[in-house]
Design an enzyme around this catalytic site. Structure first.
Site: not given
Ligand code: NAD
Length: 279
Positions: A46, A109
């Site tokens: 993604d 988006h």
């Molecule tokens: P997420 O909830 O996936 O959290 C990511 C963070 O959590 C990482 O930076 C890391 O520090 C921590 N983490 C990940 N795995 C872990 C584990 N197993 N143990 C401990 N800590 C851990 O947050 P995100 O990146 O904001 O969301 C995931 C995906 O969703 C994004 O990469 C993107 O592709 C999508 N997204 C979309 C929008 C939108 O507006 N459409 C907005 C935000 C995110």
């Protein structure tokens, strides 16, 4: 490793329920992170135009040697390109940057309901992109029910997905139910609230009881709710941990405990007021 299930979108296209998100991964780290995810077994990435790392995602897929048809690629339209002609051009650029002839899923988006371009115009451009055959499915992100109702009334193609913020502190159940009632698959972004929910005592207690990690418990909760998730991490051990979700189950009580943590708390912006346009 148990296989990742797929979910059928409303046009029959199958999407892997678990993917890898690349938001906030700097371009110079993206190819390595995606390569790791593909090695671990992820087959769904993604990304978004605004993440600035589509080229590196495409590069990692090519270098992996995995057949293009086996990797589900999602990208999203830049907030600055909501006008029809801009949207068409931006989609072409996404294909060029990813280095593919066809994208699997392209999303608007953000709805940006307060800017001077109506998202209905944007969605009509998405319909043109879909009709061209260069995208297997189109959808939206951060759309509320009232935004979706306008699309239903004024356009032809139903969005295949709605990618929205959802995690234990923001269950977003009303909107998820609305999506489901209209054959729209919900994708949950920031599924672990960027780490904020992992210290919650209710979650750590369930994790200890199951011999799993808090992240696995929360991601499993999403999977059992039927949503698509794509956690982000650049740490190999976490990328592996987040992939191991299909060899255990939460019981009804554990599911209800996690759902009961909902406090309507966003980590990201409110879709009704968010108006960020780059440049
Ligand atoms: P997420 O909830 O996936 O959290 C990511 C963070 O959590 C990482 O930076 C890391 O520090 C921590 N983490 C990940 N795995 C872990 C584990 N197993 N143990 C401990 N800590 C851990 O947050 P995100 O990146 O904001 O969301 C995931 C995906 O969703 C994004 O990469 C993107 O592709 C999508 N997204 C979309 C929008 C939108 O507006 N459409 C907005 C935000 C995110």
């Amino acid at each position: 490793m148990a296989p990742v299930p797929t979910i059928a979108l409303n046009n029959g296209v199958e999407i892997p329920q678990l993917g890898f998100g690349v938001y906030q991964i700097p371009p110079e780290e993206t190819a390595a992170a995606v390569r790791t995810a593909l090695e671990v077994g992820y087959r769904h990435i993604d990304t978004a135009e605004m993440y600035g790392n589509e080229k590196e995602v495409g590069q990692a897929v090519r270098e992996s040697g995995i057949d293009r048809s086996e990797v589900f690629l999602t990208s999203k339209l830049d907030n600055g390109f909501h006008r029809r002609d801009d949207a068409l051009r931006a989609f072409d650029q996404t294909l060029a940057d990813l280095g593919v002839d066809q994208l699997d899923l392209f999303l608007v988006h953000w709805p940006l309901p307060t800017i001077d371009v109506d998202y209905v115009e944007t969605w009509k451009a998405m319909e043109e992109i879909y009709a061209s055959g260069r995208c297997r499915a189109i959808g939206v992100s951060n759309f509320q029910a009232h935004h979706l109702r306008r699309l239903f009334g004024e356009t032809q193609v139903r969005p295949a997905v709605n990618q929205i913020e959802a995690h234990p502190y923001l269950a977003n159940d009303e909107l998820r139910a609305f999506d489901a009632d209209h054959e729209i698959v919900t994708e949950a972004w920031s599924p672990i609230a960027q780490g904020k929910v992992l210290d919650d005592p209710a979650i750590t207690a369930i994790a200890e009881g199951l011999g799993r990690t808090p992240a696995q418990v929360v991601l499993r909760w999403h999977v059992q709710r039927g949503d698509v998730v794509f956690p982000k991490s650049v740490t190999r051990s976490r990328v592996e941990e987040n992939f191991a979700l299909f060899d255990f189950e939460l019981d009804q009580g554990q599911m209800a405990t996690i759902t009961g943590l909902d406090r309507g708390e966003r980590t990201g912006p409110d879709p009704d007021t968010f108006d960020y346009v780059p440049r």
